[in-house]
Enzyme design. Sequence first.
Site, mmCIF file in Angstrom:
data_model
loop_
_atom_site.group_PDB
_atom_site.id
_atom_site.type_symbol
_atom_site.label_atom_id
_atom_site.label_comp_id
_atom_site.label_asym_id
_atom_site.label_seq_id
_atom_site.Cartn_x
_atom_site.Cartn_y
_atom_site.Cartn_z
ATOM 1 N N ASP A 70 -9.575 23.896 44.690
ATOM 2 C CA ASP A 70 -8.373 23.125 44.379
ATOM 3 C C ASP A 70 -8.498 21.736 44.994
ATOM 4 O OD1 ASP A 70 -5.613 22.754 43.475
ATOM 5 O OD2 ASP A 70 -5.097 22.837 45.592
ATOM 6 N N THR A 103 -5.298 17.938 39.963
ATOM 7 C CA THR A 103 -5.496 17.181 41.210
ATOM 8 C C THR A 103 -6.950 16.742 41.392
ATOM 9 O OG1 THR A 103 -5.673 19.320 42.338
ATOM 10 C CG2 THR A 103 -3.560 18.205 42.456
ATOM 11 N N THR A 104 -7.894 17.516 40.838
ATOM 12 C CA THR A 104 -9.312 17.116 40.897
ATOM 13 C C THR A 104 -9.584 16.060 39.829
ATOM 14 O OG1 THR A 104 -9.813 19.394 41.549
ATOM 15 C CG2 THR A 104 -11.669 18.001 40.930
ATOM 16 N N ASP A 424 -0.274 26.502 41.305
ATOM 17 C CA ASP A 424 -0.724 25.645 40.196
ATOM 18 C C ASP A 424 -0.211 26.174 38.854
ATOM 19 O OD1 ASP A 424 -1.971 24.091 42.012
ATOM 20 O OD2 ASP A 424 -4.003 24.304 41.241
#
Length: 556
Positions: A70, A103-104, A424
């Site tokens: 994550d 988020t990545t 998520d």
Amino acid sequence: MASTTAAPSTSKAASGANSTFNDKSKPMEVRLSNMTAAKAISDAVRTSLGPKGMDKMISTSKGEVIVTNDGATILKSIQALHPAAKMLVDLSAAQDIEAGDGTTSVVVLAGSLLGAAEKMLGKGIHPSLIASSFLKAASKAVEYLTQMSTPIDLSDNASLLRAATTSLNSKIVSQYSSTLAPIAVKAVTRISSSQSSNVDLRDIRIVKKVGGTIEDTTLVEGVVLNQNMITSHGSPTRVEKAKIGLIQFQLSPPKPDMDHTIIVNDYRLMDKIIKEERAYLINMLKKIKKSGCNVLLIQKSILRDAVTNESLAILSKLKIAVIKDIERDEVDFLCRSLGCKPVSDVDAFTEDKLGYAELCEEALIQECKVVKITGVRYAAPSAVAGAGSASAGASVGARGGTVSILAMGSNQLVLDETERSLHDALCVVRCLVKKRALIAGGGAPEIYVSRLLSQDAHTLTGMEAYCFQAYADALEIIPTTLAENAGLNPIAIVTELRNRHAKGERNAGINVRKGLISNILEEDVVQPLLVSTSAIELATETVALLLKVDDYHMTR
């Protein structure tokens, strides 16, 4: 000597606006330093993008080990010292708050845009022009993504499940997506309605218990507590028609705040002290019983014992179930969930402060004791306001109440990753409540937008055309990285993907499981529109901000 040097400077001034932007040495060094630091952060998480991405093992200062892919969790753990690197960590946190997923991707995208900006600076284009062109390109990209999206209805459970499953497929716990995705969808739809414009995820509680496997994870329409019931004095562990009270005072004899020593020389005085203490406790507990309370939650105390053995013995005789050590930060959630009000004085403990539930019991699940409160009669907003939360009334959803997810796992590492993955998935479903549209995944939207921005670049003139083209090329980092991480040939895959999009197949994307290009919607690889639009907007704003920085000062 003076006359010879004057001529070139005059000719330079004469060229004026036609000359390219020649930056001074220091601002250029600062910009390049910022870009290098930010790109280093981007490269650190790039390998963990997508379903076939690698995992990172993080050792914390407390000696704990975290295994995750994550982006937000990885970057939170990185101790970035450079201010530009910290901006990318903050960027990932902002994406986590806004969309909860991607988020990545947002950090990888920002790193690619910084690389494109660096090339533009090398060509002599002014950083302000690059920043403004990138922002224009971002607004165009959001338009194109919206055109590409498919509107959905919240009653369409299948679409919500597809989006939640796609989010979980890139996690370590991806093999359990068929268990976790329906739980995430049901939890969000339970506390929202078709009219909701947002969902407060604080109304969904995840309780972690070591034992069993991830497949034993369940959704409880009510409250699951981290604490166990006190059974040492024969107190009840199952209460039907529960009347629940939450106290913030101690069920123990009063003591002064300072250290003290009492010396008793006469045993009769000792008996008198014990009798008085017992009478004090009985008087308090009778007031609690008089209110009709049969389940008592006791907040943890730091001043003295929250409850004594003698108090527990008396409560057991009064047939009142006891759960102690309720944390201070749990009080607000429990008040919203159960409809009770926290009481800090025994004289104020009355029936109107109680919450009501059909059943409160301690069940044994996979050798773990779990306290569940179900059949809760939900609080009205006015009742919740007593919990002390300013937004408490607003946080009660249109459907009302809260839900709990009981996460099970073989060890703490697995449980922590399950919690992050569930968060998520919940955020993805929340995104669909906020902006009700889905788009394809697998790099399809990035290639689609990249092609259209390249076409736009041909209609522009001057330096802006170069910047638009550079922005379009930078977007291809997402499909390129997906292909690289899946062990495919990125050049061949991205070229084929461009070719398919040029033929009009706008939903063609990379199927990393089969290692080929296919219609990604047919493979059920979808994501909320908000995840992609938020990633593009936030990444572009961060890059524009870094481009406009031309100096760096330390303060004491």
